[in-house]
Design an enzyme around this catalytic site. Structure first.
Site, PDB file in Angstrom:
ATOM      1  N   MET A 154     -36.623 -21.936  24.600  1.00  0.00           N
ATOM      2  CA  MET A 154     -36.466 -22.878  23.485  1.00  0.00           C
ATOM      3  C   MET A 154     -34.997 -23.175  23.292  1.00  0.00           C
ATOM      4  SD  MET A 154     -38.963 -22.265  20.232  1.00  0.00           S
ATOM      5  CE  MET A 154     -40.710 -22.635  20.283  1.00  0.00           C
ATOM      6  N   ASP A 155     -34.653 -24.461  23.231  1.00  0.00           N
ATOM      7  CA  ASP A 155     -33.273 -24.818  22.935  1.00  0.00           C
ATOM      8  C   ASP A 155     -33.062 -24.763  21.428  1.00  0.00           C
ATOM      9  OD1 ASP A 155     -34.294 -27.196  21.836  1.00  0.00           O
ATOM     10  OD2 ASP A 155     -34.110 -28.247  23.737  1.00  0.00           O
ATOM     11  N   LYS A 156     -31.835 -25.009  21.004  1.00  0.00           N
ATOM     12  CA  LYS A 156     -31.495 -24.835  19.585  1.00  0.00           C
ATOM     13  C   LYS A 156     -32.105 -25.891  18.676  1.00  0.00           C
ATOM     14  CE  LYS A 156     -27.018 -27.218  19.967  1.00  0.00           C
ATOM     15  NZ  LYS A 156     -25.548 -27.069  19.762  1.00  0.00           N
ATOM     16  N   THR A 157     -32.543 -27.026  19.247  1.00  0.00           N
ATOM     17  CA  THR A 157     -33.129 -28.074  18.414  1.00  0.00           C
ATOM     18  C   THR A 157     -34.635 -27.924  18.243  1.00  0.00           C
ATOM     19  OG1 THR A 157     -33.428 -29.541  20.322  1.00  0.00           O
ATOM     20  CG2 THR A 157     -31.346 -29.712  19.106  1.00  0.00           C
ATOM     21  N   THR A 158     -35.262 -27.135  19.104  1.00  0.00           N
ATOM     22  CA  THR A 158     -36.713 -26.940  19.034  1.00  0.00           C
ATOM     23  C   THR A 158     -37.058 -25.833  18.047  1.00  0.00           C
ATOM     24  OG1 THR A 158     -36.919 -27.595  21.359  1.00  0.00           O
ATOM     25  CG2 THR A 158     -38.798 -26.478  20.372  1.00  0.00           C
TER      26      THR A 158
END
Length: 286
Positions: A154-158
């Site tokens: 998971m990236d930081k925006t998800t």
């Protein structure tokens, strides 16, 4: 007297007439067999060692080193010793009292931990500390004394559901491209999704030479048509983003609302909880 014959007398050798045997009331004939009901046979003692034995590859996996499949490779390569002796036999079983070494390091089995996090923004699964990124492990550091690893990225925006565990078999299982458990995402786009584009996505999408199957896609009820519900097998949100970007939509937000039957019910953003025994069983049987 002459002319009269005398009756022969009974002798000891004469056969007596058969008589009907009679018994007194309440008489019980003796049983020729010995009575054993009063003496119970000794209970068979189970083999203690057999019940406690565990396959060597599982012992290694329980220690958090690797998965059972990977452990088999290390065992065959001679990297594992039991009580000082190299073991290369697959299926070999060990007891809790055995000393197991992996590359010269003594192993200690650890308890399996399963944690479900409702991930907020600004945290990532990446271990790259450059750029000031915050790792998701900060949010669950009090859950266990042993390292836990996220299933999927998971990236930081998800945002949304992210599962952590030290069960390497489960991590590898959900990391397999053949894994068929469903994940549901709520996707926010920069504009309304055209119905013809929704139908195209529903048929599946070809990306980088691989076909990504879409289980279902729909507009979110009572919301703008830029809010989309998407159900796919992939645990990588990047695949979800790529689907819409390939059709020239900008993805504003991705929120994973369900993961292999697990939901965000009663789990606030940024909070975590342990899985129940039944949830663990369900994940292993997916």
């Amino acid at each position: 007297m002459p002319g009269k014959s005398e009756k022969p007398r009974k002798t000891a050798t004469s056969k007596p007439k058969n008589k009907k045997t009679t018994y007194k009331k309440d008489y019980k004939p003796a049983d020729s067999r010995k009575e054993i009901s009063a003496v119970k046979p000794a209970a068979r003692q189970p083999k203690k060692t057999a019940a406690d034995e565990i396959r060597l590859n599982k012992y290694i996996a329980n220690s958090g080193v690797c998965s059972r499949r990977e452990a088999d490779i290390y065992i065959q390569s001679g990297n594992v010793k039991v009580n000082g002796e190299p073991i290369t036999e697959l299926g070999y079983k060990v007891k809790p009292t055995d000393k197991v070494e992996f590359d010269g390091v003594k192993l200690t089995p650890e308890k399996k931990v399963y944690v479900l996090l409702n991930k907020p923004k600004s945290f990532t699964t990446s271990t790259d500390e450059s750029g000031g990124q915050r790792n998701v492990n900060e949010l669950i550091k009090s859950a266990a004394n042993t390292p836990l690893y996220p299933i999927g990225r998971m990236d930081k925006t998800t945002t949304g559901l992210l599962l952590f565990t030290n069960d390497h078999d489960l991590i590898n299982k959900f990391g397999s491209p053949n894994q068929r458990s469903s994940k549901i995402y709520q996707v926010s786009l920069d504009r309304n999704l055209k119905f013809e584009d929704l139908e195209r996505i529903e048929k599946g999408v070809e990306m980088d030479g691989h076909f990504l199957r879409v289980d279902s896609i729909s507009y979110i009820d009572d919301a703008p048509k830029s809010e989309i519900g998407l159900q796919v097998n992939s645990s990588n949100p990047k695949h979800v983003r790529a689907i819409f970007e390939s059709m020239k939509y900008d993805v504003l937000k991705i929120d994973r609302v369900a993961f292999a039957g697990l939901t965000k019910k009663n789990l606030a953003r940024g909070q975590w909880r342990f899985l129940t025994e039944q949830e663990i069983i369900n994940l292993k049987n997916v």
